[in-house]
Design an enzyme around this catalytic site. Structure first.
Site, PDB file in Angstrom:
ATOM      1  N   ASP A  33      -7.180   3.626  -1.245  1.00  0.00           N
ATOM      2  CA  ASP A  33      -6.984   3.007   0.067  1.00  0.00           C
ATOM      3  C   ASP A  33      -8.317   2.859   0.800  1.00  0.00           C
ATOM      4  O   ASP A  33      -8.563   1.844   1.469  1.00  0.00           O
ATOM      5  CB  ASP A  33      -5.981   3.801   0.908  1.00  0.00           C
ATOM      6  CG  ASP A  33      -6.264   5.290   0.946  1.00  0.00           C
ATOM      7  OD1 ASP A  33      -7.103   5.779   0.160  1.00  0.00           O
ATOM      8  OD2 ASP A  33      -5.629   5.988   1.757  1.00  0.00           O
ATOM      9  N   ARG A  34      -9.209   3.843   0.638  1.00  0.00           N
ATOM     10  CA  ARG A  34     -10.543   3.738   1.231  1.00  0.00           C
ATOM     11  C   ARG A  34     -11.359   2.649   0.541  1.00  0.00           C
ATOM     12  O   ARG A  34     -12.084   1.890   1.198  1.00  0.00           O
ATOM     13  CB  ARG A  34     -11.277   5.081   1.163  1.00  0.00           C
ATOM     14  CG  ARG A  34     -10.710   6.133   2.085  1.00  0.00           C
ATOM     15  CD  ARG A  34     -11.320   7.504   1.839  1.00  0.00           C
ATOM     16  NE  ARG A  34     -12.727   7.568   2.225  1.00  0.00           N
ATOM     17  CZ  ARG A  34     -13.492   8.640   2.019  1.00  0.00           C
ATOM     18  NH1 ARG A  34     -12.994   9.718   1.422  1.00  0.00           N
ATOM     19  NH2 ARG A  34     -14.762   8.634   2.394  1.00  0.00           N
TER      20      ARG A  34
ATOM     21  N   ASP B  70     -10.861   4.578   9.026  1.00  0.00           N
ATOM     22  CA  ASP B  70      -9.398   4.551   8.955  1.00  0.00           C
ATOM     23  C   ASP B  70      -8.902   5.793   9.689  1.00  0.00           C
ATOM     24  O   ASP B  70      -9.048   6.922   9.207  1.00  0.00           O
ATOM     25  CB  ASP B  70      -8.940   4.553   7.500  1.00  0.00           C
ATOM     26  CG  ASP B  70      -7.443   4.274   7.359  1.00  0.00           C
ATOM     27  OD1 ASP B  70      -6.716   4.408   8.364  1.00  0.00           O
ATOM     28  OD2 ASP B  70      -7.001   3.941   6.245  1.00  0.00           O
TER      29      ASP B  70
ATOM     30  N   TYR C  85     -20.009   8.199  -4.998  1.00  0.00           N
ATOM     31  CA  TYR C  85     -19.003   9.083  -4.433  1.00  0.00           C
ATOM     32  C   TYR C  85     -17.923   9.327  -5.473  1.00  0.00           C
ATOM     33  O   TYR C  85     -17.376   8.389  -6.053  1.00  0.00           O
ATOM     34  CB  TYR C  85     -18.404   8.418  -3.190  1.00  0.00           C
ATOM     35  CG  TYR C  85     -17.473   9.285  -2.362  1.00  0.00           C
ATOM     36  CD1 TYR C  85     -17.857   9.695  -1.084  1.00  0.00           C
ATOM     37  CD2 TYR C  85     -16.213   9.646  -2.812  1.00  0.00           C
ATOM     38  CE1 TYR C  85     -16.999  10.460  -0.296  1.00  0.00           C
ATOM     39  CE2 TYR C  85     -15.362  10.404  -2.036  1.00  0.00           C
ATOM     40  CZ  TYR C  85     -15.755  10.818  -0.789  1.00  0.00           C
ATOM     41  OH  TYR C  85     -14.905  11.573  -0.015  1.00  0.00           O
TER      42      TYR C  85
ATOM     43  N   ASP D  44       0.872  -1.172   0.000  1.00  0.00           N
ATOM     44  CA  ASP D  44       0.000   0.000   0.000  1.00  0.00           C
ATOM     45  C   ASP D  44       0.911   1.224   0.000  1.00  0.00           C
ATOM     46  O   ASP D  44       1.539   1.545   1.006  1.00  0.00           O
ATOM     47  CB  ASP D  44      -0.896  -0.037   1.235  1.00  0.00           C
ATOM     48  CG  ASP D  44      -1.767   1.201   1.375  1.00  0.00           C
ATOM     49  OD1 ASP D  44      -1.878   1.977   0.406  1.00  0.00           O
ATOM     50  OD2 ASP D  44      -2.335   1.388   2.470  1.00  0.00           O
ATOM     51  N   ILE D  45       0.988   1.902  -1.151  1.00  0.00           N
ATOM     52  CA  ILE D  45       1.897   3.031  -1.309  1.00  0.00           C
ATOM     53  C   ILE D  45       1.196   4.314  -0.863  1.00  0.00           C
ATOM     54  O   ILE D  45       0.213   4.744  -1.467  1.00  0.00           O
ATOM     55  CB  ILE D  45       2.357   3.173  -2.768  1.00  0.00           C
ATOM     56  CG1 ILE D  45       3.056   1.892  -3.231  1.00  0.00           C
ATOM     57  CG2 ILE D  45       3.284   4.370  -2.925  1.00  0.00           C
ATOM     58  CD1 ILE D  45       3.435   1.911  -4.708  1.00  0.00           C
ATOM     59  N   GLY D  46       1.709   4.906   0.199  1.00  0.00           N
ATOM     60  CA  GLY D  46       1.145   6.150   0.698  1.00  0.00           C
ATOM     61  C   GLY D  46       2.004   7.341   0.347  1.00  0.00           C
ATOM     62  O   GLY D  46       2.958   7.240  -0.435  1.00  0.00           O
ATOM     63  N   ASN D  47       1.692   8.480   0.935  1.00  0.00           N
ATOM     64  CA  ASN D  47       2.451   9.695   0.663  1.00  0.00           C
ATOM     65  C   ASN D  47       3.759   9.747   1.439  1.00  0.00           C
ATOM     66  O   ASN D  47       4.702  10.429   1.040  1.00  0.00           O
ATOM     67  CB  ASN D  47       1.604  10.922   1.006  1.00  0.00           C
ATOM     68  CG  ASN D  47       0.436  11.089   0.067  1.00  0.00           C
ATOM     69  OD1 ASN D  47       0.597  11.030  -1.146  1.00  0.00           O
ATOM     70  ND2 ASN D  47      -0.747  11.272   0.619  1.00  0.00           N
TER      71      ASN D  47
END
Length: 208
Positions: A75-76, A90, A69, A5-8
């Site tokens: 990720d959500r 989360d 939406y 999971d690539i985040g900021n």
């Protein structure tokens, strides 16, 4: 199955029940023998993964929800994926709250996370205090530290209770375990995003 999971800020990896994180500039090549199934919210960090590992597959397109939406983060989506009914929360630097009903995503909203609230008060000298996360929410605060702590936590908890009602709540994220203790009808699961990713990989027969 190796998931990422690539985040900021970090790469979060999952393999055989173990979760660890790596900084983008310190990305290890030790798992290059495995295909990495990943999702990403940061194109620059995604590029770093692809430069470091030859065998990667972005599974964003295999994760989708029945929702109107617009702009729902991957990720959500992954956290909600596979949950038929319930509230998915989360709790990190921001707190995202999403509602699933009969497999349909009804919508969601976003609050500042606990640390984000604290940083807001840091700009006001007399309110620049460490939060007391053990503050009583049943009595009125009698000092500044408890007052700002109470305001932050009470606001978050009441907001969640208002939307959740009698629905089951799934917590994940860095503050998820802490917040889950205020709700009887809940569970904390730090693998929630990875469970959604695993379901997408299996449902689409992506394993090689």
């Amino acid at each position: 199955m190796l998931l990422c999971d690539i985040g900021n800020t970090y790469f979060h990896f999952f393999y055989r029940g173990r979760i660890w994180k790596e900084e983008p500039n310190l990305l290890s090549r030790k798992n290059e023998e495995y295909r990495i199934y990943y999702i990403s919210v940061n194109e620059r960090n995604e590029k770093k993964l692809l430069e470091s590992h030859n065998n990667c597959l972005n599974i964003d397109r295999f994760l989708s929800l029945d929702t109107i939406y617009r702009g729902l983060g991957i990720d959500r989506i992954a956290a909600c994926f596979g949950i038929k009914n319930g509230i998915i929360i989360d709790a990190g630097s921001a707190i995202t709250i999403d509602v699933m009903q009969e497999g349909i995503h009804l919508g969601g909203y976003i609050l500042p996370g606990i640390e984000s609230y604290r940083r807001l008060f840091a700009n006001i000298d007399v309110l620049n205090v460490e939060f007391n996360l053990n503050v009583s929410l049943d009595t009125m605060p009698q000092n500044t530290r408890d007052a700002v702590s109470y305001g932050c936590l009470k606001g978050i908890i009441l907001s969640i209770k208002d939307i959740a009602k009698d629905n089951f709540i799934y917590f994940t994220g860095g503050d998820g375990k802490f917040l889950s203790r205020f709700f009887d009808n809940s569970v904390y699961d730090n693998t929630l995003v990875f469970k959604g990713m695993t379901k997408a990989v299996n449902d689409n027969n992506l394993i090689v």
